[in-house]
Each structure stands twice: as structure tokens, then as C-alpha cells.
Design an enzyme around this catalytic site. Structure first.
Site, PDB file in Angstrom:
ATOM      1  N   ASN A 213      47.455  29.373  59.496  1.00 44.58           N
ATOM      2  CA  ASN A 213      46.729  30.297  58.618  1.00 44.58           C
ATOM      3  C   ASN A 213      47.677  30.807  57.537  1.00 44.58           C
ATOM      4  O   ASN A 213      48.876  31.011  57.769  1.00 44.58           O
ATOM      5  CB  ASN A 213      46.056  31.441  59.392  1.00 44.58           C
ATOM      6  CG  ASN A 213      46.973  32.203  60.322  1.00 44.58           C
ATOM      7  OD1 ASN A 213      47.995  31.682  60.751  1.00 44.58           O
ATOM      8  ND2 ASN A 213      46.631  33.444  60.624  1.00 44.58           N
ATOM      9  N   ILE A 214      47.125  30.947  56.346  1.00 41.07           N
ATOM     10  CA  ILE A 214      47.924  31.362  55.176  1.00 41.07           C
ATOM     11  C   ILE A 214      47.192  32.533  54.537  1.00 41.07           C
ATOM     12  O   ILE A 214      46.106  32.353  53.961  1.00 41.07           O
ATOM     13  CB  ILE A 214      48.064  30.195  54.165  1.00 41.07           C
ATOM     14  CG1 ILE A 214      48.639  28.942  54.856  1.00 41.07           C
ATOM     15  CG2 ILE A 214      48.937  30.618  52.976  1.00 41.07           C
ATOM     16  CD1 ILE A 214      48.589  27.679  54.022  1.00 41.07           C
ATOM     17  N   GLU A 215      47.749  33.720  54.715  1.00 38.51           N
ATOM     18  CA  GLU A 215      47.057  34.918  54.219  1.00 38.51           C
ATOM     19  C   GLU A 215      47.467  35.248  52.791  1.00 38.51           C
ATOM     20  O   GLU A 215      48.377  34.629  52.221  1.00 38.51           O
ATOM     21  CB  GLU A 215      47.336  36.083  55.180  1.00 38.51           C
ATOM     22  CG  GLU A 215      46.793  35.742  56.571  1.00 38.51           C
ATOM     23  CD  GLU A 215      46.897  36.871  57.563  1.00 38.51           C
ATOM     24  OE1 GLU A 215      47.656  37.834  57.328  1.00 38.51           O
ATOM     25  OE2 GLU A 215      46.203  36.784  58.591  1.00 38.51           O
ATOM     26  N   CYS A 224      42.225  29.766  56.961  1.00 37.88           N
ATOM     27  CA  CYS A 224      42.471  29.573  58.395  1.00 37.88           C
ATOM     28  C   CYS A 224      43.306  28.310  58.646  1.00 37.88           C
ATOM     29  O   CYS A 224      43.304  27.372  57.836  1.00 37.88           O
ATOM     30  CB  CYS A 224      41.160  29.402  59.142  1.00 37.88           C
ATOM     31  SG  CYS A 224      40.143  30.870  59.161  1.00 37.88           S
ATOM     32  N   GLU A 226      42.726  25.929  60.766  1.00 40.65           N
ATOM     33  CA  GLU A 226      41.911  24.713  60.910  1.00 40.65           C
ATOM     34  C   GLU A 226      41.599  24.104  59.550  1.00 40.65           C
ATOM     35  O   GLU A 226      41.697  22.898  59.347  1.00 40.65           O
ATOM     36  CB  GLU A 226      40.578  25.038  61.606  1.00 40.65           C
ATOM     37  CG  GLU A 226      40.718  25.568  63.011  1.00 40.65           C
ATOM     38  CD  GLU A 226      40.873  27.095  63.071  1.00 40.65           C
ATOM     39  OE1 GLU A 226      41.485  27.685  62.160  1.00 40.65           O
ATOM     40  OE2 GLU A 226      40.366  27.698  64.034  1.00 40.65           O
ATOM     41  N   CYS A 255      36.548  29.931  63.553  1.00 46.63           N
ATOM     42  CA  CYS A 255      35.571  30.844  62.947  1.00 46.63           C
ATOM     43  C   CYS A 255      34.402  30.022  62.391  1.00 46.63           C
ATOM     44  O   CYS A 255      34.470  28.791  62.300  1.00 46.63           O
ATOM     45  CB  CYS A 255      36.233  31.662  61.834  1.00 46.63           C
ATOM     46  SG  CYS A 255      36.487  30.724  60.322  1.00 46.63           S
ATOM     47  N   CYS A 258      35.210  27.560  59.538  1.00 41.77           N
ATOM     48  CA  CYS A 258      35.940  26.349  59.958  1.00 41.77           C
ATOM     49  C   CYS A 258      35.025  25.410  60.726  1.00 41.77           C
ATOM     50  O   CYS A 258      35.110  24.190  60.586  1.00 41.77           O
ATOM     51  CB  CYS A 258      37.160  26.726  60.793  1.00 41.77           C
ATOM     52  SG  CYS A 258      38.433  27.520  59.791  1.00 41.77           S
TER      53      CYS A 258
HETATM   54  N1  THU Z   1      42.183  32.613  61.671  1.00 43.06           N
HETATM   55  C1  THU Z   1      42.388  31.270  61.757  1.00 43.06           C
HETATM   56  O1  THU Z   1      43.396  30.763  61.256  1.00 43.06           O
HETATM   57  N2  THU Z   1      41.452  30.493  62.370  1.00 43.06           N
HETATM   58  C2  THU Z   1      40.296  30.979  62.907  1.00 43.06           C
HETATM   59  O2  THU Z   1      39.439  30.202  63.286  1.00 43.06           O
HETATM   60  C3  THU Z   1      40.096  32.444  63.018  1.00 43.06           C
HETATM   61  C4  THU Z   1      40.998  33.273  62.195  1.00 43.06           C
HETATM   62  C5  THU Z   1      43.183  33.436  60.982  1.00 43.06           C
HETATM   63  C6  THU Z   1      42.706  33.988  59.691  1.00 43.06           C
HETATM   64  C7  THU Z   1      43.574  35.197  59.536  1.00 43.06           C
HETATM   65  O3  THU Z   1      44.764  34.820  58.901  1.00 43.06           O
HETATM   66  C8  THU Z   1      43.894  35.632  60.956  1.00 43.06           C
HETATM   67  O4  THU Z   1      43.533  34.526  61.776  1.00 43.06           O
HETATM   68  C9  THU Z   1      43.138  36.870  61.402  1.00 43.06           C
HETATM   69  O5  THU Z   1      41.798  36.759  61.114  1.00 43.06           O
END
Ligand code: THU
Length: 299
Positions: A213-215, A224, A226, A255, A258
Site C-alpha cells: 500500500n502506498i499512502e 492498496c 493488491e 477491500c 480491489c
Molecule cells: N489497504 C490495502 O492495502 N489493501 C486492502 O485491501 C485494505 C486496505 C491499505 C490502504 C491503506 O493504506 C491502509 O491499508 C489502511 O486502510
């Protein structure tokens, strides 16, 4: 038909079984290309620093790479070795009794890293890189699409003749996929949620793409793990998926966004989640029943 003479320069420790298979693959290159004259190449197995130096000196590119090829023959643009016997004969060397096709440099650390990345053996990666390099020495290239297809077809022909076809997806086991997801999790950029997620996507062609995940300070732009893996795979030409493994601190099924993105390519793929040493598996169709997909607008 005699085989390919190889002048080995081995600067880093290499498994003798791998060397034997490489010799066999080199012989097969001449058979598959149908080269009738005796040929020879030089193959240097080196480390990343050495290949970087060669790349810098000869191509002005200051970085390491997996394989470098320096053909001694300049082939006409639409011809490869089989159709250029006279040019090959210009490279005939009385001492070796063979026509010298050129030099190859192969990075042993790249063999190891790429084998892990693609989920196959070091033997297969080593043989693949050698065959790729020899194809260049025989006049193949991958600059335009038509040439690239010719080169790929020749590589496949040689690899299948020596029985090193692409691994079937089932041979890449789930444990490996799960551990690659855990590894990807360590590269998560998640300063806002402090919830790192990693993914490893196994494609039907055997390749594995990792994602994290890259915020972003603008929260809504976060991506996300995935979808990072899916977009990497699709942008590299792999669009058929077998399975995805997802690692997080807690049980984290993908989620909704994804699930929808995965459904576009593989509604029946397997989804594995791992957290704290536990593993669970479901089919994507269980996670997204009655999903909207590419066929929904046509039926
Ligand atoms: N996140 C994912 O990478 N995959 C998911 O299916 C659910 C959420 C990440 C997004 C965000 O960076 C962190 O988890 C919290 O929501």
C-alpha cells in the site's frame, strides 16, 4: 553437428549442474537456429559490480543488469545467423576451429534475484539468460515488436527443446507466495494509517508481482497493496491471474475496490490472506458474488 564451444570466465561461484545445463542450452541454440558451421562464444559469469563496469565502459550506462551481449558479427537487419554463413565464417579462428559469435556477461546475483522474483529455479533463470544472450549473438533483437516476437519464439523453441519451459503456476507453491506478500509488506508506505499491507500476485504465466500500500498526504489518493500488484502485472503484460496472497497485521481480505479490480481479470482466482502466522483462502467469486465484469455489458 558439433556443439557450441564456450570459453568460460567464471568470476563467481556457480553450481556445476547449472553450468552443464547452460552448455546443453548453448548447443541447442545452434541446432534450433540451424547453424551449420562450428561456433564459439565467450561467457563471463560475474558479479553486479563487474557487469556494471562493462555496461558503463561499453554502453555508457552506469548500472548493473542481468545479461550483456556483444556480437562479433554485424548481421543485416532482417537476417539471423542461419542465413549468414559467410559472415560467420569471417569470424573463423584457426586455433579454436570455430567461428566466434561474441561475448556474453551474465550477472550471478541477477540470476539469483530474478529466480526468486519469478518464482522459478536459478537453473532456469541462468539458462534463460544464456539463451537470450546467445540469441542476440545470433542476430536476434527486441527493439521493434516484430523482431521481438521472432526472438521470443526462438527463445521458446530452444528452451522447450532443452526442457526448460515456463513453470506451470501450480509449481509455485502457496508458501512462497505468502512469504513474498510478507516481504512486500515491509516496503509499505503507510505513515498515515500505520497499517502496512503486502501482496504477491501469481500470474498464469508463472510470474509473480509484489505490491504494497502506498499512502498519500491527500488521503484519498492512497493505493492498496493488491491494486499496486495488479497494475504492475498488467502494465508488464501479464493479465491472467492464478492467485493473490495478502499480508497484514490483522486478517485483511481485499477491500471492495480491489475485489472489483481483481474481478476484471480473474473472477475465479484464489485469494489467500495471512496475518500473524495464520492463513485463510477463498475464491474471489466468494468475496465478490454477482460481480460486475467485462461480460456484464454483453449478456
Ligand atoms: N489497504 C490495502 O492495502 N489493501 C486492502 O485491501 C485494505 C486496505 C491499505 C490502504 C491503506 O493504506 C491502509 O491499508 C489502511 O486502510
Amino acid at each position: 553437428m558439433q556443439g557450441m564451444q564456450i570459453d568460460w570466465i567464471i568470476n563467481t561461484q556457480t553450481d556445476p549442474v547449472i553450468l552443464t545445463q547452460m552448455q546443453k542450452a548453448a548447443d541447442q541454440c545452434l541446432i534450433s537456429e540451424n547453424v551449420k558451421v562450428p561456433c564459439m562464444i565467450s561467457v563471463c559469469l560475474c558479479d553486479d559490480e563487474q557487469i556494471r563496469e562493462i555496461n558503463r565502459q561499453h554502453r555508457s550506462i552506469d548500472r548493473s543488469t542481468d545479461v550483456l551481449s556483444f556480437p562479433s558479427v554485424t548481421y543485416p537487419s532482417d537476417r539471423t545467423a542461419a542465413a549468414c554463413e559467410a559472415l560467420l565464417k569471417n569470424e573463423y579462428d584457426v586455433d579454436t576451429g570455430a567461428c566466434f559469435l561474441g561475448d556474453l556477461f551474465i550477472s550471478v546475483p541477477h540470476i539469483q534475484a530474478q529466480a526468486a522474483q519469478y518464482g522459478h529455479s536459478e537453473l532456469r533463470e541462468a539458462v534463460y539468460l544464456l539463451v537470450h544472450g546467445i540469441c542476440h549473438l545470433m542476430g536476434y533483437d527486441h527493439i521493434d515488436a516484430a523482431e521481438k516476437e521472432k526472438m521470443r519464439n526462438m527463445e521458446e523453441k530452444i528452451l522447450s527443446a532443452v526442457n526448460i519451459q515456463r513453470d506451470l503456476p501450480q509449481q509455485t507453491d502457496d508458501e512462497k507466495l505468502l512469504s513474498l506478500a510478507c516481504e512486500a509488506m515491509t516496503r509499505s508506505y503507510s505513515p498515515y494509517s500505520s497499517y502496512p499491507v503486502g501482496a504477491a500476485l501469481l500470474c498464469k504465466n508463472g510470474r509473480i508481482f509484489q505490491g504494497c500500500n502506498i499512502e498519500n498526504a491527500s488521503f484519498g489518493l492512497s493505493n492498496c497493496a493488491e491494486r499496486t500488484a495488479v497494475f504492475k502485472a498488467v502494465s508488464e503484460g501479464s493479465t491472467s491471474f492464478e492467485a493473490i496472497a495478502i499480508a497484514a497485521r490483522t486478517k485483511a481480505w481485499p477491500c471492495g475496490a480491489c475485489r472489483q479490480v481483481l474481478n476484471e481479470f480473474a473472477p475465479n482466482m484464489r485469494v489467500l490472506v495471512t496475518w500473524d502466522g495464520n492463513v485463510e483462502e477463498k475464491q474471489l467469486s466468494e468475496l465478490l458474488p454477482e460481480g460486475f465484469g467485462p461480460d456484464s455489458m454483453h449478456t
